[in-house]
Design an enzyme around this catalytic site. Structure first.
Site, PDB file in Angstrom:
ATOM      1  NE  ARG A 113      -4.041  -2.022   1.944  1.00  0.00           N
ATOM      2  CZ  ARG A 113      -4.042  -2.995   2.855  1.00  0.00           C
ATOM      3  NH1 ARG A 113      -3.229  -2.932   3.886  1.00  0.00           N
ATOM      4  NH2 ARG A 113      -4.852  -4.001   2.729  1.00  0.00           N
ATOM      5  CE  LYS A 135      -2.650  13.128 -14.649  1.00  0.00           C
ATOM      6  NZ  LYS A 135      -3.103  13.607 -15.980  1.00  0.00           N
ATOM      7  CD  GLU A 177       4.342  15.762 -22.821  1.00  0.00           C
ATOM      8  OE1 GLU A 177       3.586  16.734 -22.656  1.00  0.00           O
ATOM      9  OE2 GLU A 177       3.935  14.581 -22.926  1.00  0.00           O
ATOM     10  CE  LYS A 216       3.125  17.136 -14.507  1.00  0.00           C
ATOM     11  NZ  LYS A 216       3.399  15.889 -15.208  1.00  0.00           N
ATOM     12  CD  GLU A 226      -6.338  15.362 -15.384  1.00  0.00           C
ATOM     13  OE1 GLU A 226      -5.121  15.119 -15.317  1.00  0.00           O
ATOM     14  OE2 GLU A 226      -7.062  14.948 -16.287  1.00  0.00           O
ATOM     15  NE  ARG A 231      -1.556  16.282 -13.046  1.00  0.00           N
ATOM     16  CZ  ARG A 231      -0.781  15.578 -12.254  1.00  0.00           C
ATOM     17  NH1 ARG A 231      -1.037  15.512 -10.971  1.00  0.00           N
ATOM     18  NH2 ARG A 231       0.259  14.923 -12.739  1.00  0.00           N
ATOM     19  CG  ASN A 235      -4.124  15.500 -20.162  1.00  0.00           C
ATOM     20  OD1 ASN A 235      -3.166  14.742 -20.239  1.00  0.00           O
ATOM     21  ND2 ASN A 235      -4.909  15.564 -19.107  1.00  0.00           N
ATOM     22  CG  HIS A 238      -1.432  14.691 -23.923  1.00  0.00           C
ATOM     23  ND1 HIS A 238      -0.827  15.913 -24.131  1.00  0.00           N
ATOM     24  CD2 HIS A 238      -0.548  13.951 -23.205  1.00  0.00           C
ATOM     25  CE1 HIS A 238       0.367  15.899 -23.558  1.00  0.00           C
ATOM     26  NE2 HIS A 238       0.570  14.719 -22.992  1.00  0.00           N
ATOM     27  CG  HIS A 242      -2.861   9.766 -25.187  1.00  0.00           C
ATOM     28  ND1 HIS A 242      -3.361   9.983 -23.938  1.00  0.00           N
ATOM     29  CD2 HIS A 242      -1.522   9.854 -25.046  1.00  0.00           C
ATOM     30  CE1 HIS A 242      -2.378  10.216 -23.086  1.00  0.00           C
ATOM     31  NE2 HIS A 242      -1.247  10.147 -23.737  1.00  0.00           N
ATOM     32  CG  HIS A 253       3.823  10.378 -24.839  1.00  0.00           C
ATOM     33  ND1 HIS A 253       2.482  10.062 -24.726  1.00  0.00           N
ATOM     34  CD2 HIS A 253       3.997  11.535 -24.157  1.00  0.00           C
ATOM     35  CE1 HIS A 253       1.890  10.984 -23.993  1.00  0.00           C
ATOM     36  NE2 HIS A 253       2.779  11.894 -23.638  1.00  0.00           N
TER      37      HIS A 253
HETATM   38  P1  NAD Z   1      10.806   5.906 -22.559  1.00  0.00           P
HETATM   39  O1  NAD Z   1      10.772   5.777 -21.096  1.00  0.00           O
HETATM   40  O2  NAD Z   1      10.323   4.759 -23.375  1.00  0.00           O
HETATM   41  O3  NAD Z   1      12.275   6.314 -23.012  1.00  0.00           O
HETATM   42  C1  NAD Z   1      12.562   6.452 -24.382  1.00  0.00           C
HETATM   43  C2  NAD Z   1      13.755   5.595 -24.789  1.00  0.00           C
HETATM   44  O4  NAD Z   1      14.942   6.206 -24.300  1.00  0.00           O
HETATM   45  C3  NAD Z   1      13.730   4.185 -24.209  1.00  0.00           C
HETATM   46  O5  NAD Z   1      14.205   3.306 -25.186  1.00  0.00           O
HETATM   47  C4  NAD Z   1      14.732   4.265 -23.053  1.00  0.00           C
HETATM   48  O6  NAD Z   1      15.323   3.022 -22.784  1.00  0.00           O
HETATM   49  C5  NAD Z   1      15.734   5.239 -23.594  1.00  0.00           C
HETATM   50  N1  NAD Z   1      16.490   6.015 -22.606  1.00  0.00           N
HETATM   51  C6  NAD Z   1      16.081   6.465 -21.403  1.00  0.00           C
HETATM   52  N2  NAD Z   1      17.012   7.247 -20.849  1.00  0.00           N
HETATM   53  C7  NAD Z   1      18.062   7.280 -21.708  1.00  0.00           C
HETATM   54  C8  NAD Z   1      19.326   7.954 -21.704  1.00  0.00           C
HETATM   55  N3  NAD Z   1      19.677   8.778 -20.730  1.00  0.00           N
HETATM   56  N4  NAD Z   1      20.158   7.760 -22.764  1.00  0.00           N
HETATM   57  C9  NAD Z   1      19.759   6.975 -23.814  1.00  0.00           C
HETATM   58  N5  NAD Z   1      18.578   6.334 -23.868  1.00  0.00           N
HETATM   59  C10 NAD Z   1      17.730   6.493 -22.825  1.00  0.00           C
HETATM   60  O7  NAD Z   1       9.921   7.163 -23.056  1.00  0.00           O
HETATM   61  P2  NAD Z   1       9.751   8.655 -22.493  1.00  0.00           P
HETATM   62  O8  NAD Z   1       9.576   9.465 -23.699  1.00  0.00           O
HETATM   63  O9  NAD Z   1      10.764   9.016 -21.509  1.00  0.00           O
HETATM   64  O10 NAD Z   1       8.363   8.561 -21.715  1.00  0.00           O
HETATM   65  C11 NAD Z   1       7.163   8.292 -22.393  1.00  0.00           C
HETATM   66  C12 NAD Z   1       6.143   7.802 -21.395  1.00  0.00           C
HETATM   67  O11 NAD Z   1       5.890   8.825 -20.418  1.00  0.00           O
HETATM   68  C13 NAD Z   1       4.806   7.439 -22.006  1.00  0.00           C
HETATM   69  O12 NAD Z   1       4.413   6.176 -21.545  1.00  0.00           O
HETATM   70  C14 NAD Z   1       3.867   8.503 -21.476  1.00  0.00           C
HETATM   71  O13 NAD Z   1       2.550   8.031 -21.330  1.00  0.00           O
HETATM   72  C15 NAD Z   1       4.502   8.846 -20.162  1.00  0.00           C
HETATM   73  N6  NAD Z   1       4.154  10.176 -19.650  1.00  0.00           N
HETATM   74  C16 NAD Z   1       3.727  10.276 -18.367  1.00  0.00           C
HETATM   75  C17 NAD Z   1       3.421  11.506 -17.818  1.00  0.00           C
HETATM   76  C18 NAD Z   1       3.026  11.606 -16.385  1.00  0.00           C
HETATM   77  O14 NAD Z   1       2.618  12.684 -15.954  1.00  0.00           O
HETATM   78  N7  NAD Z   1       3.166  10.559 -15.597  1.00  0.00           N
HETATM   79  C19 NAD Z   1       3.574  12.670 -18.589  1.00  0.00           C
HETATM   80  C20 NAD Z   1       4.034  12.549 -19.902  1.00  0.00           C
HETATM   81  C21 NAD Z   1       4.319  11.292 -20.428  1.00  0.00           C
HETATM   82  N1  GLY Z   2       1.215  14.929 -18.195  1.00  0.00           N
HETATM   83  C1  GLY Z   2      -0.093  15.205 -17.680  1.00  0.00           C
HETATM   84  C2  GLY Z   2      -0.164  15.391 -16.210  1.00  0.00           C
HETATM   85  O1  GLY Z   2       0.810  15.213 -15.523  1.00  0.00           O
HETATM   86  O2  GLY Z   2      -1.197  15.702 -15.700  1.00  0.00           O
END
Ligand code: NAD
Ligand code: GLY
Length: 351
Positions: A113, A135, A177, A216, A226, A231, A235, A238, A242, A253
Site C-alpha cells: 500500500r 501520475k 511536452e 507543472k 485533476e 490539471r 493534456n 494529448h 494518444h 509519445h
Molecule cells: P521511454 O521511457 O520509453 O524512453 C525512451 C527511450 O529512451 C527508451 O528506449 C529508453 O530506454 C531510452 N532512454 C532512457 N534514458 C536514456 C538515456 N539517458 N540515454 C539513452 N537512452 C535512454 O519514453 P519517455 O519518452 O521518456 O516517456 C514516455 C512515457 O511517459 C509514455 O508512456 C507517457 O505516457 C509517459 N508520460 C507520463 C506523464 C506523467 O505525468 N506521468 C507525462 C508525460 C508522459
Molecule cells: N502529463 C499530464 C499530467 O501530468 O497531468
C-alpha cells in the site's frame, strides 16, 4: 542547480533540477533500504552509475519501450520487490524515462500500500514532465495509462548529464511536452521563440527544463488529482496524440503530442477559440521540432480511438484541451462524429 518544491496535499515533493543534481542522492538515500527499477537500455548505459550510487541494492531491469508498459512489467517489479524482501519503509528508485517512471511509480504506490518513491528521470520528456506530479500508470488492452494512481515521489532528481546519451529523436520527444508547456505559459513561449535556433541545444534544454518543472509544479499544487479541471491543461494535444499513438504506434509519445497539438490548433482556429496568429506561432514551433508530419492512412478510424480518452464524460463525446489566447487554454467537447470529421478534413488539408 535549482530546488523546486511541489507542495501537494497528499505528500510534498522536492525536485532538484540542473547540473550536479545527482549529488543530492547522497543525502536522499542515506540509510535507506533501496530498490532500483530501470530498463535494459538505461542499465546498459549507466551500470557504473548504478553501482556507484546504489551500492549493492537490488536492481529490476525491465524491457525498454512503451509496448512493455503493461501488467507483465508491473508484476515483474512487484515480484522482485517481494523476492528482495523490500519492507514498507523501503525506497523505490525509478531510473529511466517516462515508461519506467510511470510503472515504477505505480508499483511503489501498490506494494504494501505504498513505499517511498524517488524519480531519477533520464529522458528529456521525463525531466520536463512525467517524473513530476505523481501520475503513475500502465497501459492495458490497448488503452494508454488506463490503470494508474496519483502517488507523489518524495524526491525527483533531474540531472542534465543523462541527456548526453539521449538520441536526437528522444530530445524531439521531450520537446513535444516543452512546446505544450509553451502553449500554456506565455513566458515559456517567448523563451522558446527567442531560442528557436537552439531548441536541441543541451544548455538551453537544461534552462527550460527548470521552467517547465516550475510551471507543472504550480498546476499540480492547485489540482493534484485533476478534480478542478486545471490539471487537464497538461493534456493539450494529448486527445488526438494518444488516439494516433494507440492506433499507429511506432513513433514516440512526445512526437504524437506535437502531431496532436498541430491537428487541434486547426480545430481551435476553425472554431474561433484561438486567433490565427497564435495558432500559426504554435504551428511554427511544432514544425521546427517535428520537421514533417507523416501521412496517416485511415485517420478516421484512428481518431475514433479518442473515445477512450480519460477526459471524456459523455458516451459519444470527445474532450479536447485547445490553445486559446497566448498562455491560456479552453476545453471543448465535441461529438465523436464531429471530431472525426474535423480530423479527416485537417488531414486532407495539411498533409
Ligand atoms: P521511454 O521511457 O520509453 O524512453 C525512451 C527511450 O529512451 C527508451 O528506449 C529508453 O530506454 C531510452 N532512454 C532512457 N534514458 C536514456 C538515456 N539517458 N540515454 C539513452 N537512452 C535512454 O519514453 P519517455 O519518452 O521518456 O516517456 C514516455 C512515457 O511517459 C509514455 O508512456 C507517457 O505516457 C509517459 N508520460 C507520463 C506523464 C506523467 O505525468 N506521468 C507525462 C508525460 C508522459
Ligand atoms: N502529463 C499530464 C499530467 O501530468 O497531468
Amino acid at each position: 542547480m535549482q530546488t523546486i518544491e511541489v507542495k501537494t496535499k497528499s505528500h510534498p515533493s522536492t525536485v532538484y533540477c540542473g547540473k550536479g543534481a545527482v549529488k543530492q542522492l547522497d543525502h536522499i538515500l542515506d540509510g535507506k533500504d533501496v530498490f532500483v527499477v530501470t530498463d535494459k537500455n538505461v542499465y546498459g548505459l549507466y551500470k557504473g552509475f548504478i553501482a556507484e550510487n546504489f551500492g549493492g541494492a537490488p536492481v529490476c531491469v525491465l524491457p525498454a519501450g512503451e509496448r512493455h508498459k503493461n501488467r507483465t512489467s508491473l508484476f515483474m517489479i512487484l515480484d522482485k520487490m517481494l523476492d528482495a524482501r523490500v519492507r514498507r519503509n523501503g525506497t523505490l528508485v525509478a531510473l529511466g524515462g517516462g515508461v519506467v517512471g510511470d510503472m515504477a511509480g505505480l508499483a511503489a504506490s501498490l506494494y504494501m500500500r505504498g513505499v517511498h518513491a524517488v524519480q531519477i528521470p533520464t529522458t528529456l520528456l521525463a525531466q520536463v514532465d512525467s517524473s513530476v506530479g505523481g501520475k503513475t500508470a500502465i497501459d492495458h488492452r490497448g488503452v494508454k495509462n488506463v490503470i494508474g494512481t496519483f502517488y507523489q515521489p518524495e524526491y525527483v532528481v533531474c540531472d542534465p548529464m543523462f541527456l548526453s546519451t539521449l538520441p536526437k529523436r528522444e530530445l524531439k520527444c521531450g520537446l513535444g511536452e516543452i512546446v505544450k508547456t509553451g502553449a500554456l505559459d506565455a513566458e515559456i513561449l517567448d523563451k522558446l521563440e527567442r531560442n528557436a535556433e537552439r531548441l536541441f541545444d543541451l544548455a538551453f534544454l537544461e534552462e527550460i527544463t527548470a521552467d517547465c518543472v516550475r510551471f507543472k509544479a504550480g498546476v499540480v499544487e492547485k489540482d493534484e488529482c485533476e478534480r478542478s479541471g486545471l490539471r487537464k491543461c497538461l493534456n493539450m494535444g494529448h486527445t488526438t496524440g494518444h488516439a494516433l499513438e494507440l492506433f499507429y504506434g511506432r513513433r514516440s509519445h512526445g512526437e504524437y503530442v506535437l502531431i496532436g497539438m498541430l491537428f487541434e490548433s486547426y480545430i481551435a482556429e476553425k472554431l474561433d477559440i484561438c486567433a490565427h496568429d497564435h495558432a500559426e506561432e504554435l504551428r511554427a514551433l511544432i514544425g521546427r521540432v517535428l520537421k514533417r508530419v507523416p501521412h496517416f492512412k485511415n485517420i478516421a478510424d484512428a481518431a475514433r480511438a479518442a473515445l477512450y480518452d480519460k477526459k471524456n464524460q459523455g458516451k459519444n463525446e470527445i474532450s479536447l484541451i485547445l490553445p486559446a489566447k497566448r498562455g491560456e487554454f479552453a476545453e471543448l467537447r465535441l461529438t465523436d462524429e464531429k471530431y472525426v470529421g474535423y480530423i479527416e478534413e485537417i488531414a486532407g488539408g495539411i498533409i
